[in-house]
Design a protein around this motif. Structure first.
Motif, PDB file in Angstrom:
ATOM      1  N   SER A 460       0.844  -1.197   0.000  1.00 57.00           N
ATOM      2  CA  SER A 460       0.000   0.000   0.000  1.00 57.00           C
ATOM      3  C   SER A 460       0.881   1.248   0.000  1.00 57.00           C
ATOM      4  O   SER A 460       1.927   1.282   0.642  1.00 57.00           O
ATOM      5  N   THR A 461       0.430   2.256  -0.724  1.00 57.15           N
ATOM      6  CA  THR A 461       1.216   3.492  -0.839  1.00 57.15           C
ATOM      7  C   THR A 461       0.640   4.622  -0.003  1.00 57.15           C
ATOM      8  O   THR A 461       1.349   5.589   0.274  1.00 57.15           O
ATOM      9  N   TYR A 462      -0.616   4.544   0.368  1.00 61.39           N
ATOM     10  CA  TYR A 462      -1.286   5.602   1.141  1.00 61.39           C
ATOM     11  C   TYR A 462      -1.240   6.941   0.401  1.00 61.39           C
ATOM     12  O   TYR A 462      -1.254   8.003   1.023  1.00 61.39           O
ATOM     13  N   ARG A 463      -1.211   6.887  -0.921  1.00 59.43           N
ATOM     14  CA  ARG A 463      -1.065   8.134  -1.674  1.00 59.43           C
ATOM     15  C   ARG A 463      -2.075   8.294  -2.809  1.00 59.43           C
ATOM     16  O   ARG A 463      -2.104   9.343  -3.465  1.00 59.43           O
ATOM     17  N   GLU A 464      -2.888   7.288  -3.062  1.00 56.10           N
ATOM     18  CA  GLU A 464      -3.753   7.357  -4.249  1.00 56.10           C
ATOM     19  C   GLU A 464      -4.631   8.605  -4.248  1.00 56.10           C
ATOM     20  O   GLU A 464      -4.775   9.282  -5.272  1.00 56.10           O
ATOM     21  N   LEU A 465      -5.216   8.919  -3.120  1.00 55.09           N
ATOM     22  CA  LEU A 465      -6.196  10.005  -3.100  1.00 55.09           C
ATOM     23  C   LEU A 465      -5.546  11.381  -3.024  1.00 55.09           C
ATOM     24  O   LEU A 465      -6.058  12.340  -3.604  1.00 55.09           O
TER      25      LEU A 465
END
Length: 826
Positions: A460-465
């Motif tokens: 998971s990157t925690y950056r998509e949004l």
């Protein structure tokens, strides 16, 4: 509460036809189906007008088949005709009942009504819902999912409320007007968002305090928290010294409430009858109704979705929406400067109780939480956004979107399950409107996609949004659910994520304590590799892990991003996942929370008079008894695949000692007198009672007001000084760049973070940090680590109890750290 009665309630046909004409024009306009839904949703529910009439609108897709039985669909109004005392737990009140037919137009029922009583701060208004006789000749209710007030819970009818008067009378209108003026620069509290007709977006705060309304004050209500903040505000205005407990509430420019929406309610049976609004008799149109003040206890995330535009009545001592506005206004008018309010919104899933309350069109089917929501159906999507709009119109400055990874749907065009990013972005771009003022809200997304896919934490990157919406923030990897700072080497193992925070985390929420991480701390195996440098007992280890001076110093004094703290962690109050609202899965939930007793409950705490009163009455006089039974219950539940009937039988066989029939040695080993008395009477109802009382006792134990003696004055002062430091150096929120340095010194036994940062606009303004993140004591030499000379630097903040005579060489122990600023060149 006073009572105001009006003449008999009736439909105003001319005004109703005007409403129908408006709805018809919308339906036949050139708008898309979704845009039509957005417009229609604004008129759904009950709206008290300035002329005293009430507009009513229901979306009723389930009644399309009732076209031949229109007279058996009626609007029912229940108006109190005897006083209601909102302070008493139970009372019987007389209501006048009126019934009339609304006008059906396609999937909607509309009407304009005369004679209904609006609720306000001083009186409870008329209650209402739509009723119909179903195909099985059963009386059913259609509740208002967009209600403004639900004083007696989600299964009771909604209350008509005068929202316009509520907004006109709020005391923070100057703040609302000031932060919605598009001419103001960002420094005044807003920044302008592109593509929104210059509607200002509320600026991001510099730090956040997370609160659970039900446990953040002695009263466990909005009013209780208002009292705390008003007292602190007055003391600061008068220059008085705050207590250590009061210090824990300030130094933040935003507070984030755990979800305040109505939660699920306890069901003796899986039925739609209200436990707080019960019909007990009728005489000539006058009905006796027993009113019970709602006592639901929940951490907030178990929502039925219905009523999400309003507030859980159990959190309102007055049962009045005004109580919410009073707290928000108190924070906005805080004497040392406005404190923003952030709502935590749950729209990614619903509890199974939603099946009893909402048309099936709202739901897609079961998931790991309960039900998936049908965001893709245009009218449902529109109603969800309208729910949110009404919620934020109470005056919130920001939103935190829970579980962004849960907003998924199957796209038949691509043949894949995809994320509904369009809806998530629409939540951020919803316009708040208060007394002619418009604002866009500061937005935080929690999104760990592809959770719960196996291996999600690594990929998971925690950056998509935030890449789709750069002005928003996301929960970063170190504050997400699965963090375990009670273990050895945790920061060493998280080093990759730590570096991500430092070099690309400017749009991340940072820190390590929140409602979910502390709860997850209870689930750590007590035989794991625990960091005993943090304390001598498990509760001491957990408290220090989530209120760690070195971690706080690193996060606030050096790390980019937006720091957040959790009040239960900083006040060293226990915390867990709790709900007394679950008949179906209550025993399962309790069995899984057994670790709470090891990690957060000391023998001294258990002995206190306020603690575990219900369970003590069942026979559990000592914490060891409760721990042993809870652990045994967890084992039996797993063995019996959570079938509680089989669990009860297994316990009985072991207690009665019928030959070799006992399959559970742990149960047979329970021989303390208190437990034997409890187990000897074991049946299904007794086990369910144990589960509910366990949750209610734990809820009370988690209230922060019980622990002023646990608060360390040096620690709260240290934490407050770091929050103030963060405000003085706002450039710290940006990512490391240029000559900035950050690294670690590590061995098998020790991890130390260190670094130097410079103000991007004033390179001569520098900050240095050294923080011992775990392990044995170690010697620090600034020259070796950072090529700095102690004579050029001065101590800005040191962790509590740390005294350093020579900055060139000093020793740090686990949880100790120092923050240095460069001396001015003379």
């Amino acid at each position: 509460m006073t009572v105001a009665t009006k003449p008999s309630i009736q439909l105003v046909e001319s005004a109703t036809h005007e409403l129908l004409a408006w709805a018809h024009a919308v339906d036949h306009s050139s708008l898309t189906i979704f845009e039509k839904g957005l417009k229609l949703a604004t008129r759904l529910g009950a709206h008290y007008r300035e002329d005293g009439l009430v507009e009513i609108g229901f979306w009723t897709p389930q009644l399309m088949a009732q076209v031949m039985r229109k007279l058996e669909i009626y609007f029912e109004v229940l108006t109190p005709i005897s006083p209601i005392d909102v302070s008493v737990p139970e009372q019987v009140v007389q209501f006048r009942r009126d019934r009339l037919n609304l006008m059906q137009q396609g999937e909607f029922h509309w009407g304009v009504i005369e004679g209904m009583t609006p609720g306000n701060q001083d009186q409870i208004g008329s209650f209402y819902w739509l009723r119909y006789i179903d195909q099985n000749e059963q009386l059913q209710a259609i509740r208002d999912p967009l209600a403004h007030s639900l004083p007696y819970g989600i299964f009771a009818p909604a209350e008509l409320y005068d929202v316009n008067a509520l907004q006109r009378d709020r005391t923070d209108l100057d703040y609302i007007r000031r932060t919605s003026a598009s001419a103001l620069p960002e420094s005044e509290g807003i920044h302008l968002s592109a593509g929104t007709n210059r509607i200002p977006r509320v600026r991001a705060p510099r730090n956040i305090l997370q609160l659970h309304i039900g446990t953040a004050s002695k009263e466990g209500t909005f009013a209780g928290l208002t009292r705390i903040y008003q007292t602190i505000s007055d003391k600061l205005a008068q220059g008085e010294t705050l207590s250590p407990v009061e210090e824990a509430y300030v130094g933040y420019d935003a507070v984030q409430f755990l979800p305040t929406e109505p939660t699920i309610e306890y069901r003796d049976e899986y039925s739609p009858e209200s436990e707080f609004f019960s019909f007990i008799g009728e005489d000539d149109g006058i009905i006796d109704i027993e009113l019970t003040k709602p006592n639901t206890q929940d951490w907030g995330y178990d929502v039925p979705i219905l009523g999400s535009s309003t507030t859980n009545a159990a959190l309102l001592s007055s049962l009045r929406p005004n109580e919410v506005i009073d707290l928000i206004s108190t924070l906005h008018n805080f004497s040392t400067g406005p404190i923003q309010v952030i709502y935590d919104l749950v729209y990614g899933h619903a509890d199974n109780q939603s099946e009893l309350l909402l048309p099936h069109q709202f739901l897609k089917g079961p998931n790991m939480y309960g039900q998936d929501l049908n965001h893709q159906l245009p009218m449902v999507r529109a109603i969800f956004l309208e729910m949110q709009r009404r919620k934020i119109n109470t005056g919130a400055d920001g939103i935190r979107v829970d579980g962004g990874q849960d907003f998924r749907f199957f796209n038949p065009l691509s043949g894949r399950v995809e994320y509904d990013d369009a809806y998530l972005l629409a939540m951020s771009d919803l316009v708040q409107e208060i007394e002619g003022c418009q604002r866009l809200l500061f937005t935080i997304y929690e999104d760990g996609r592809p959770w719960p896919q196996e291996g999600w934490e690594e990929i998971s990157t925690y950056r998509e949004l935030v890449e789709l919406k750069p002005e928003a923030y996301q929960w970063g990897p170190l504050i997400f659910a699965h963090n375990t700072p009670t273990l050895n080497d945790v920061w060493e193992k998280k080093w990759r994520r730590v570096c991500e925070v430092m070099y690309e985390g400017d749009r991340w929420i940072t820190g390590c304590a929140n409602h979910d991480t502390v709860r997850r701390g209870n689930q750590v195996d007590t035989n794991a590799d625990i960091n005993w440098h943090l304390g001598k007992t498990l509760p001491e280890v957990l408290r220090k892990a989530y209120d760690n001076p070195a971690v706080t110093l690193w996060v606030y004094g050096f790390s980019p991003g937006l720091p957040m703290d959790f009040i239960n962690a900083t006040l060293h109050a226990p915390w867990m996942f709790f709900r007394n609202t679950d008949e179906r899965y209550g025993v399962k939930v309790v069995s899984e929370e057994a670790g709470f007793l090891d990690w957060q409950v000391t023998p001294d705490l258990f002995k206190r008079k306020h603690a575990f009163r219900r369970l003590k009455s069942l026979g559990f006089k000592h914490i060891e008894e409760l721990r042993e039974f809870s652990q045994a219950l967890n084992t039996v539940m797993e063995e019996k695949d959570y079938n509680i009937s089989e669990v009860v039988e297994a316990i009985r066989l072991c207690v009665e000692g019928r030959g070799d029939s006992c399959e559970m040695p742990k149960i047979r080993g329970l021989r303390r007198p208190g437990m034997l008395r409890f187990l000897s009477k074991m049946d299904l109802d007794r086990l369910k009672q144990f589960a509910r009382w366990f949750m209610e006792d734990c809820y009370e134990v988690c209230n922060v007001s019980h622990y002023p003696r646990m608060v360390n004055a040096a620690q709260t002062s240290h934490n407050l000084s770091l929050r103030q430091f963060r405000h003085r150096y706002p450039w710290l929120r940006h990512n490391l760049s240029g000559t900035d340095r950050f690294n670690k010194m590590s061995s098998e036994k020790t991890t130390v973070f260190y670094g130097v940062r410079s103000n991007p606009e004033r390179p001569d303004e520098q900050i240095a940090m050294v923080a011992h993140m775990g392990g044995s004591p170690t010697q620090i030499k600034l020259g070796d680590l950072l090529q700095l000379e102690g004579k050029d630097w001065e101590m800005a903040i040191a962790s509590p109890g740390l005294e350093i005579k020579n900055l060139d060489a000093f020793e740090l122990q686990d949880t100790q750290g120092v923050l240095l600023t460069q001396k001015e060149i003379t």
